[in-house]
Design an enzyme around this catalytic site. Sequence first.
Site, mmCIF file in Angstrom:
data_model
loop_
_atom_site.group_PDB
_atom_site.id
_atom_site.type_symbol
_atom_site.label_atom_id
_atom_site.label_comp_id
_atom_site.label_asym_id
_atom_site.label_seq_id
_atom_site.Cartn_x
_atom_site.Cartn_y
_atom_site.Cartn_z
ATOM 1 N N ASP A 83 24.861 2.683 60.101
ATOM 2 C CA ASP A 83 24.497 1.665 59.110
ATOM 3 C C ASP A 83 25.106 0.322 59.514
ATOM 4 O O ASP A 83 25.560 0.148 60.631
ATOM 5 C CB ASP A 83 24.968 2.095 57.713
ATOM 6 C CG ASP A 83 26.463 2.429 57.695
ATOM 7 O OD1 ASP A 83 27.155 2.181 58.703
ATOM 8 O OD2 ASP A 83 26.924 2.934 56.665
ATOM 9 N N ASP A 84 25.125 -0.634 58.608
ATOM 10 C CA ASP A 84 25.630 -1.961 58.956
ATOM 11 C C ASP A 84 27.129 -2.073 58.735
ATOM 12 O O ASP A 84 27.629 -3.040 58.168
ATOM 13 C CB ASP A 84 24.891 -3.026 58.144
ATOM 14 C CG ASP A 84 23.451 -3.137 58.599
ATOM 15 O OD1 ASP A 84 23.211 -2.934 59.803
ATOM 16 O OD2 ASP A 84 22.581 -3.401 57.759
#
Length: 694
Positions: free
Chosen positions: A562-563
């Site tokens: 994910d980020d």
Amino acid sequence: TSDHLRHVESMATMPSGAGKIPRLNAVILGESLASEEDDLVYPSEQFSSQALVPSPQKYLEMYRRSIEDPAGFWSDIASEFYWKQKWSEEVYSENMDVRNGPIHIEWFKGGFTNICYNCLDKNVESGIGDKIALYWEGNELGIDGSLTYRQLLERVCQLSNYMKDIGVRKGDAVVIYLPMLMELPIAMLACARIGAVHSVVFAGFSAESLAQRIIDCKPKVVITCNAVMRGSKIIYLKDIVDKALTESTENGISIDACLVFENQSALKKEATKWHEGRDVWWQDVVPKYPTTCSVEWVDAEDPLFLLYTSGSTGKPKGVLHTTGGYMVYTATTFKYAFDYKPSDVYWCTADCGWITGHSYVSYGPLLNGATCVVFEGAPNYPDSGRCWDIVDKYKVTIFYTAPTLVRSLMRDGNEYVTRYSRKSLRVLGSVGEPINPSAWRWYFNVVGDSRCPISDTWWQTETGGFMITPLPGAWAQKPGSATFPFFGVQPVIVDEKGTEIEGECSGYLCVKGSWPGAFRTLYGDHERYETTYFKPFPGYYFSGDGCSRDKDGYHWLTGRVDDVINVSGHRIGTAEVESALVSHPQCAEAAVVGVEHEIKGQGIYAFVTLVEGVPYSEELRKSLIVTVRNQIGAFAAPDVVHWAPALPKTRSGKIMRRILRKIASRQLDELGDTSTLADPAVVDQLIELGNSKI
Ligand code: 6R9
């Protein structure tokens, strides 16, 4: 269940350590994972024969029971703790599937206990009151201290009494912003004793981040100290707290008291700024209180603490852990993953501001009656041999740290290590990010003299305790693999569609079913809890990590999908850094990606678009970095600022991070398809600017 059980079963046919000599490769930098897979490093027969779990067969027997009869498995373990009142019939109840209604997890509900009582009173009563609970090693050589279990209990009781006296009650939040002084675990335990919910904020966070957390959890009290020395630098913590409290007040949050410990070796009382009526010196009040304090018995599902962690949006998430399951889980994982024996001296280098310091500095070890080292300073001060100096000084037997430290010490050279004996060491641990095989080998061969198994523990703030970890005497390790799941944990690897994939595979790491240490919600936002963790792959808890499983069933964590970037084992949301950057008046837009970093694992690479007409300058670059330091903390400062006339976006306006990652890592021939960009020319401009130094 079976894919995993099958793997574990096949492992049971693996030879155990007997007579096997580990194949010890030289330290080769940059070697690839693939060629490592068959490199098995066996525990010695001597180690295995004394281990709590001495063989794959024994593990399999216990693991099988933990999956087939979780209630029986965990209630047997829980019964070793003190409960004022036993839990109800149902040991646990859960819904881990969003399609069946709200997610809920409960363990030992209806049982009444207290984790502080189990850490301290129970140990004193069992006869180890005079055993050292905490050794404290200060920043400066020769500055140290220690507390026995009895003394620690007394200190905790005094602080509990003070807090009760000023009106802190069960369920109230208390924010703790302290460096690694003994007062930090003392404060955590004192909260737990009276049923208050602690929220420790890592003392490297800025005033703004601290304020954000205070505003979110509305504490009655903030506990801090006036200043701390880190290496040769002084940090004025109280000034940071003052700033945070001013901001909190402006947002309508006021606290009853700010309790300030005078950290004399850093700063004298007289030199500390003071806010009359709000600030109280710890040393003026706490020692006056009685050294005994009654215990607040709490339900197993009453909250124990909140710990904020980064996610893929700007706002940090308040991960909430409750009491009973967390207690049972941290104690059990500590015991087995480190093969803990009462004669051990344990040192975890993590700060209590992170989950590792909660579960494996404070709670897990103390619940086992262990002797722990708490270190205030920096691992390379006064020089890179400090860790091994401490190991020899306290005869540390179990040493637990992060790959980033291993890599930086490896770079500094073997002489700093070999200068010290390190004979006391018997188990090493790693946490925070994947450990690359070359660092693993150096850690194993040089630090551990090829004698100490390494427990590479994969887990998260959310999981409360270890999830995938070696049991050091039970099976052979593969450098860089976290190996197999802990008791009661069912890891599954799924593809993009959420379908479980079996055998040799790679995909998204999820967990099926609950485990006692799981977080129960995100504070004040159960919906975000469900959306982030349970909706991506319905039926499972989604970890946010990628993982592959090899033909022998070993798990290889491959990092966040994910980020979130992982810098020196610290989780940082790209969105947090971006929002700090765009708050700078001359920054129009920012996109942040992670990039490989030799020491930190990942570094922070920021693409920045300036407001129309503002020229690029070195001064502006510095001021952008200062902005991030001020808003989040020094550990989140970008390593690179890359000027961007514009950012590559899709026609719907979404930033194409995939392309930015490639530009950041200079993999220019792997940019992939750029035709879907609104303006493909942006990419060439970015590459050009990256080539010219500004
Ligand atoms: C305990 C802790 C969690 C994230 C996690 C993962 C990474 C942690 C790891 C590891 C590979 C290990 N991570 N331990 N990756 N091998 N042994 O670090 O908690 O700060 O919440 O970070 O760290 O990416 O998702 P937290």
